[in-house]
Every structure is written in structure tokens, then in C-alpha cells.
Scaffold this active site. Structure first.
Site, PDB file in Angstrom:
ATOM      1  N   GLU A 197      47.705 139.648  40.198  1.00  0.00           N
ATOM      2  CA  GLU A 197      48.453 140.890  40.355  1.00  0.00           C
ATOM      3  C   GLU A 197      47.501 142.029  40.677  1.00  0.00           C
ATOM      4  OE1 GLU A 197      52.142 139.741  37.329  1.00  0.00           O
ATOM      5  OE2 GLU A 197      50.736 141.324  36.759  1.00  0.00           O
ATOM      6  N   HIS A 317      56.129 152.342  37.080  1.00  0.00           N
ATOM      7  CA  HIS A 317      55.992 151.104  37.852  1.00  0.00           C
ATOM      8  C   HIS A 317      56.341 151.422  39.298  1.00  0.00           C
ATOM      9  CE1 HIS A 317      56.233 146.985  39.188  1.00  0.00           C
ATOM     10  NE2 HIS A 317      55.774 146.595  38.017  1.00  0.00           N
ATOM     11  N   ARG A 372      48.423 150.182  39.587  1.00  0.00           N
ATOM     12  CA  ARG A 372      49.762 150.749  39.635  1.00  0.00           C
ATOM     13  C   ARG A 372      49.777 152.268  39.849  1.00  0.00           C
ATOM     14  NH1 ARG A 372      52.749 147.453  34.710  1.00  0.00           N
ATOM     15  NH2 ARG A 372      52.837 145.449  35.788  1.00  0.00           N
ATOM     16  N   HIS A 433      57.833 153.264  33.211  1.00  0.00           N
ATOM     17  CA  HIS A 433      57.687 151.857  32.845  1.00  0.00           C
ATOM     18  C   HIS A 433      56.968 151.630  31.524  1.00  0.00           C
ATOM     19  CE1 HIS A 433      57.349 147.565  33.432  1.00  0.00           C
ATOM     20  NE2 HIS A 433      56.027 147.611  33.465  1.00  0.00           N
ATOM     21  N   ARG A 468      47.323 151.318  32.555  1.00  0.00           N
ATOM     22  CA  ARG A 468      47.329 149.923  32.119  1.00  0.00           C
ATOM     23  C   ARG A 468      47.193 148.973  33.300  1.00  0.00           C
ATOM     24  NH1 ARG A 468      51.143 145.957  31.710  1.00  0.00           N
ATOM     25  NH2 ARG A 468      52.964 147.304  32.029  1.00  0.00           N
TER      26      ARG A 468
END
Length: 648
Positions: A197, A317, A372, A433, A468
Site C-alpha cells: 500500500e 482517507h 495518504r 478517516h 499514519r
């Protein structure tokens, strides 16, 4: 190196301070700042709370939802003591996500456990987590590489010791889940299939298709059901922690909860409390979080004098499903946005604007695999420049079979609305998110409040820093839930339950005396105020911020809160009255103010906090934001514990 912000005139009062250490390796309590009368100096992030407590203590001695999720033991079990509306346990766990359940299963070997959950036990952020759990399980990967990826994604604000602990212990936590019956995807070679990811340099994401959280929750809940020492209290909304002062110490003794089915207040008195209540996504109008994520734990802990940290770092997100772009629109507005996992981009998904122009390379050399915060800001910039409502995420160039096997949940949701993701791009838009900030904790989940431990999204461990890394949240929850076990057991064994303790605090009351007409008006007004607060947060405290707009948010939120509380009390509301909507509203106000104040105190752009007035990283400001408890009387209903409300 301290910047203080105080709310005055009907608003919350506390200090916001930057704590400076040697980069992300250390965060020092600011000299001259007092915590409950105890001056702290030169403490690193990871050991700060531990040393703090030591100093204090020296002063005194496709995975379907199972039907059996509904078959929990009733609360008539004799596994615990009870006295009317008061129940006594060795351990009380607030929250039924991965952190709360994993912890409960361990401490249940040593005593009775109450798991207090707001809705159905499976209704948690864990259950909505699609992507997976990151862990070093491939020979070509390394703990050092995972650490570096985490620190880079966190904009170098992560605590290195915490990062090392989580990345080192992560693989064992995964193996424990597998041993408990969690089923993850395997490749053709028989080994775990590891996805990649955004922000990760290696394939290290363990997953169960695109429903990983649901599978982990299933396995843990199944174990909890079969444990005779655990009682699950579903539809019990935690109102406030029960605390007292022992000299300069704040001590936690339990929690009051509202049974939302019977409208009865239940008092849980326990030796140890684990707060694992999740995040606060619903301070914004669009969030991937379930309806239960209203910041209850963070607000309760703040009211109970726990130290709060890094609340300005709200992760949006980048890719929530944009309903406006679907061929068949949903019939009603969703309670929470549908998440399109990071793994779609990790598997080769490409972002386009509505002119089918690929744009991520214009913002970052990592393109779609950037962290992100970068991707969310890039999408936000495209939407504002082009005056569009969403962008497109295209995975249709990949083999159909691969898409359907990796993302069956996303494919099914889109197909239900007339979109085939194997042939068409997915309309996506950023949504709130994850809260990187929360209740500040040490390496064993301990807080500055004796007897109170935290784990999961409600905690701020130092792992995430300013942003994060994808799939590090479930990992952190597993690691810290496990690390909190032994100190909790030690605390439990050295404590005794005072069966008369229930009378020490004023009992919250359900507002039956107000009558149905008045309650209907209060609830209707509260829902309107909630939408107004969410609108202010999105408009003024979103992905891109400015000092002026944050100050406007601060003023608008203060005025809105004062107006709402005035309305309540003019209609007969009393200081100790409780109702689900009203208590959620007070928690949303509390969390929103924490976010705004923290954002105003950070005079740089780092990670998830981007402000046009300070658009660059400042090395001198590479410090966590810390909100210490205030000795001043907090003047709003939302900001005080119910049992500390002034009685007029």
C-alpha cells in the site's frame, strides 16, 4: 519552546504546548508546565508517562457477519458482583474493536471482565477496516525498513522507540491472530499473500480480501463469546469516567454508562479500565467511520484530566466512494462514507481527474503510492482548481479475476449502484478517516491517570507522528492491547474493590421528567447543531487550513456550543441529565475544540496538518502537541464530568 492557548469566556480552558526533544527520538515535557502540581522535566515520549507514574507512586504505596454475535451471555451471569444499577468487575473495557477484545481475552485469564460497547459488538472501526495489517513477514523485508516507512510517512514526528516496538512485535501479534482462527489470504505458494500500500517500500500487508477488519473482529468475538470470565454489555454508551483525586493524582475507578435500549444508567466500578473506544470521525460531515465514532473516549479522558496529544493530525482517507459519481445514486444519505481501500492504489490503481488526466505525478514522485496526506491534499487541490466534486480511481486495466478476488466487497458495493469496477473507474473523494492524536500513552498503554489504560485509535502512542502509514492502525491496536495486559494485571492485584464506592459520585439521570414533547425538541435541535458543527469543521478545519479560518472555527464552535447548552437548560435540562444524542454532542464539541486548538498552536505544515500561513516544515517545531489538564474550572457542560457539574 511553549505556545499556550486558552479558552476563556464560556469555553474550554487548557494549555497547548509543544514538547521538544531530539527529533522524533524524544519529546520532552516543557519545563515550567505543571501537571496536577507535579513539575516534569526531560522525559522522553515513550517513557514519559511511565516515569511520571513512578514519580507519583513514590509518594504513597467474504466473511459474513455471524449470527452468534447476537448470542452473548445475559447480564444475569454470576461472574461478577452487582448491586442494583452498579456492577463490579476486575477489568472494564470500553470498546469492542480489535484493541478492546484482544486485551479482554488476555486479562480474562486473571479476573472478571466487562466489555462495554456502544452498539452491537461488531460495530467498530475495526469492522470497517478493509486494507489489512502491516507486518514484516517476508524474508526480503526488515523491521528497519518498516520503521523507516513509518517514520517517513509520519513526517519525522514519530517516536522512534514506539515505532521499533510496534514493528518488532507486530509479526508475533499476527501469528497469535492466526492461532486464534483468523483466516487471511494465501498465495499460490501457500504462504500468506502480502499486499503493498501507499508509503510502504515492501509487500507486507496481511489481508482477508478487502474485509480484513471484519475477519479479525469475527475471530476475536468468537473467542470472547466462549470466555466465561467476559461479559459483553452491548448498547451501553459510556458517559463519563469515575475519577477521584488522591493527593495530586487522578485515579480512575470505573465508568458510568447508559443502556440505550432500557434507558437506564449503569455504573461499572472496576480496578482497571481500558479505554479502546475508537476515533472521532463524526466531527466531520463525511467520514469512513461508523456512526459510533463520536470521540467519546478522547472527550471522557480529557474531562478526567488525562493528557491529550497531536489532535491536529486528522487523517482524511483520499479515496472514499463519491456517491455523486455513481450511475445509480444511493436512495438515502449514508451514515458513513464507503471506504475504497489504499490497496487498490497499491495494486496499480491510477487516479485521474474528470478529464481523464493522470495528476498524482504532478504532486509527488511516488505518484499514487505517496502517503495518504499527500494524496488527499493532491485530490483536494484538483477538486478546488477544477471546481469538481470527485476524481476517478481506475483499476480496470488489471485482470478481472484479480480485481474481483482482491476487492470483492468494493466490487459488490459499486455494482449495486450500476458501476462495474473491472470496466469503469471508481468515483472517489477524501473523507475523514483516522485520528492520529488522542490520549497520550506510554509504552505499556498507561496514562497519567492511575488505573486508566488506552489502546487503539483513542490513544496517541507516538507511532503515527503527523500521519499514519497505511495498515499500521490495526497493528498498533494489537501491539498496545497486548502490552497493556501485564501492568493492568499488576494494578488489579494490588487494588481492592470498594463495594461502597458507588455512592461517591452523583448518579446521572435520564430526563424522563422533561416529557416527550420537550425531549423531541431537544433532540431535533441537537441534530441540527451536530450538522452545523460538522459543517464548520469541514469548511474551516479540513485538509488545507489557515490561521484566520481556524480562529473563525474557534469562535463559531464556542458560540454554537454556548447556544446549544443555553437551549438545553432553558428547556429544563439538568446538569446530570444524560441522553445518547446529547452526550454524543458534548463529546463532539470537546473533540472539535481539541483539534482546533492544537491546529492553531502548530505554526508549520507537517504531515496531515497543512496551513497556508506556515506552508513549510520547520525543524525547530518537530515536536508533539501536548494538551495538559487545566486546574481551572472548565465552564461548559461539555467540558466537565457529570459528577463534577456545579449544582445550582
Amino acid at each position: 519552546m511553549a505556545a499556550s492557548v486558552a479558552y476563556v469566556g464560556g469555553q474550554l480552558q487548557y494549555g497547548v504546548n509543544f514538547c521538544r526533544g531530539q527529533g522524533y527520538r524524544q519529546a520532552v515535557w516543557v519545563p515550567g508546565v505543571t501537571i496536577n502540581g507535579c513539575l516534569q522535566r526531560e522525559l522522553s515520549w515513550s517513557c514519559a508517562v511511565s516515569k511520571f507514574l513512578q514519580i507519583r507512586r513514590c509518594n504513597f504505596s467474504h466473511y459474513p457477519v455471524r449470527e452468534n454475535w447476537k448470542s452473548f451471555r445475559t447480564v444475569t451471569t454470576s461472574a461478577y458482583l452487582k448491586d442494583g444499577s452498579t456492577k463490579y468487575f476486575d477489568f472494564a473495557v470500553i470498546g469492542s474493536g480489535v484493541a478492546g477484545l484482544r486485551y479482554a481475552l488476555e486479562v480474562a485469564k486473571h479476573g472478571t471482565v466487562a466489555v462495554i460497547t456502544k452498539a452491537e459488538p461488531h460495530e467498530s472501526n475495526t469492522n470497517y477496516a478493509q486494507g489489512g495489517v502491516s507486518a514484516v513477514l517476508c524474508p526480503s523485508d526488515s523491521v528497519e525498513s518498516h520503521m523507516q516507512d513509518t517514520i517517513v510517512a509520519g513526517a519525522y514526528l514519530c517516536d522512534e522507540e514506539t515505532v521499533k516496538v510496534v514493528c518488532t512485535e507486530g509479526p508475533d501479534r499476527i501469528r497469535e491472530l492466526i492461532a486464534m482462527g483468523a483466516s487471511f489470504d494465501h498465495g499460490e505458494d501457500g504462504n500468506l499473500h502480502l499486499a503493498r500500500e501507499g508509503g510502504h517500500s515492501h509487500h507486507r500487508i496481511v489481508h482477508a480480501a478487502d474485509m480484513t477488519g471484519r475477519e479479525i473482529e469475527r475471530a476475536l468475538l468468537e473467542a470472547v463469546i466462549n470466555d466465561p470470565n467476559i461479559v459483553v454489555f452491548k448498547h451501553h454508551f459510556a458517559i463519563d469516567l469515575l475519577t477521584s483525586q488522591y493527593g495530586s493524582d487522578t485515579v480512575c475507578h470505573g465508568v458510568d454508562a447508559l443502556n440505550t435500549e432500557t434507558q437506564e444508567v449503569v455504573r461499572f466500578v472496576s480496578k482497571v479500565i481500558l479505554l479502546a473506544s475508537g476515533g472521532a470521525g463524526h466531527i466531520y460531515p463525511s467520514t469512513t467511520n461508523p456512526p459510533v465514532a463520536t470521540g467519546d473516549g478522547m472527550a471522557m479522558a480529557h474531562r478526567a484530566q488525562a493528557v491529550i496529544s497531536n489532535m491536529e493530525f486528522v487523517q482524511f482517507h483520499p479515496t472514499a466512494l463519491a456517491d455523486e459519481g455513481l450511475p445509480i445514486k444511493p436512495k438515502k444519505t449514508r451514515e458513513n462514507a464507503f471506504l475504497v481501500t489504499e490497496a487498490v492504489r497499491g495494486d496499480g490503481g491510477i487516479l485521474f481527474n474528470l478529464s481523464m488526466e493522470r495528476f498524482m505525478a504532478l504532486y509527488d514522485e511516488r505518484a499514487e503510492l505517496a502517503p495518504r496526506d499527500v494524496v488527499a491534499r493532491s485530490i483536494d487541490d484538483q477538486l478546488k482548481k477544477r471546481n469538481e466534486k470527485y476524481v476517478l480511481l481506475d483499476i480496470s486495466h488489471k485482470p478481472r479475476e484479480k480485481i474481483l478476488s482482491h476487492f470483492p466487497n468494493i466490487a459488490a458495493e459499486c455494482l449495486q449502484h450500476g458501476l462495474d469496477i473491472t470496466q469503469q473507474p471508481i468515483p472517489v473523494v477524501p473523507a475523514a478517516h483516522y485520528m492520529c492524536g488522542g490520549v497520550r500513552t506510554g509504552l505499556q498503554g498507561e496514562t497519567n491517570v492511575r488505573g486508566l489504560y488506552v489502546a487503539g485509535e483513542v490513544a496517541c502512542t507516538g507511532l503515527h507522528g503527523a500521519n499514519r502509514l497505511a495498515s499500521n492502525s490495526l497493528l498498533e491496536a494489537l501491539v498496545f492491547a497486548r502490552r497493556a495486559v501485564q501492568p493492568s494485571i499488576d494494578h488489579m492485584k494490588s487494588s481492592t474493590l470498594d463495594l461502597s464506592a458507588s455512592n461517591l459520585w452523583t448518579q446521572p439521570v435520564v430526563p424522563k421528567s422533561l416529557g416527550s414533547d420537550v425531549m423531541h425538541k431537544i433532540l431535533r435541535t441537537t441534530k441540527e447543531v451536530r450538522k452545523e458543527l460538522q459543517s464548520v469543521m469541514w469548511k474551516y478545519v479540513g485538509i488545507v487550513r489557515s490561521t484566520r479560518r481556524l480562529q473563525e472555527a474557534e469562535q463559531k464552535i464556542g458560540e454554537l456550543e454556548a447556544k446549544w447548552e443555553t437551549y438545553l437548560f432553558e428547556h429544563g435540562w439538568q446538569q446530570t441529565m444524560v441522553a445518547l444524542d446529547a452526550c454524543e454532542m458534548r463529546n463532539l464539541f470537546c473533540c472539535a475544540k481539541l483539534v482546533v486548538s492544537s491546529a492553531l498552536a502548530r505554526h508549520e505544515s507537517r504531515g496531515l496538518h497543512y496551513t497556508i500561513d506556515f506552508p513549510y516544515l520547520e525543524e525547530s517545531k518537530r515536536l508533539p502537541t501536548v494538551i495538559f489538564p487545566s486546574s481551572h474550572m472548565m465552564s461548559t457542560w461539555s467540558s466537565r464530568q457529570l459528577h463534577q457539574q456545579p449544582m445550582y
